[in-house]
Design a protein around this motif. Structure first.
Motif: not given
Length: 154
Positions: A13-18, A1-8, A74-76
């Motif tokens: 959800e990753l936010p927009s990068v501040p 599994m991918t890390w983005t899959g794990r987040l899902a 993580l978003a950055a």
């Protein structure tokens, strides 16, 4: 599994990068390491809280804000190199704006560390510093920065 899959799978959800609040970038890569700038608890482009932990902010609230900081970090990383390139989390540094006498910084920074463990499992185990400080930028209660190791792109 991918890390983005794990987040899902976790429903995260990753936010927009501040946007940077100064003359710096959210993350830089040097060799196989990515270093994030210190991330504060921005949610939807706004500061989520201000105040000192142990006075205006409870340790439990601060722990939740540390988790938010880690998500912003993580978003950055994701915006710079792609989250799925992360091999492991190397180091976490957490700064806690602390009221006089407050010594629970490690428990606050656990908010970031626990999120990284949920997402990356054993690859999320990291070295860490949890530091109490008098003030943080914009009056926030917590700030977190990450160093991660990345592999080659797919």
């Amino acid at each position: 599994m991918t890390w983005t899959g794990r987040l899902a799978e976790l429903g995260v959800e990753l936010p927009s990068v501040p946007a940077p609040a100064g003359a710096y970038v959210p993350a830089v890569q040097s060799g196989n390491l990515v270093f994030t700038a210190g991330q504060v608890p921005f949610v939807d482009g706004k500061i989520a809280a201000t105040g000192k932990v142990g006075r205006e902010i409870s340790p439990e609230e601060a722990k939740a804000h540390a988790r938010t900081c880690a998500l912003n970090a993580l978003a950055a990383v994701d915006a710079l190199v792609g989250l799925d390139r992360v091999v492991r989390v190397v180091k976490v540094v957490g700064f806690v704006a602390s009221a006089e006498g407050f010594t629970g910084q490690p428990a606050v920074v656990n908010g970031a560390s626990e999120l990284l463990g949920e997402v990356f499992g054993d690859a999320g185990k990291h070295a860490r510093s949890a530091v109490g400080v008098a003030e943080l930028p914009l009056g926030v209660p917590v700030e977190v920065e990450l160093t991660v190791e990345v592999g080659e792109s797919a």
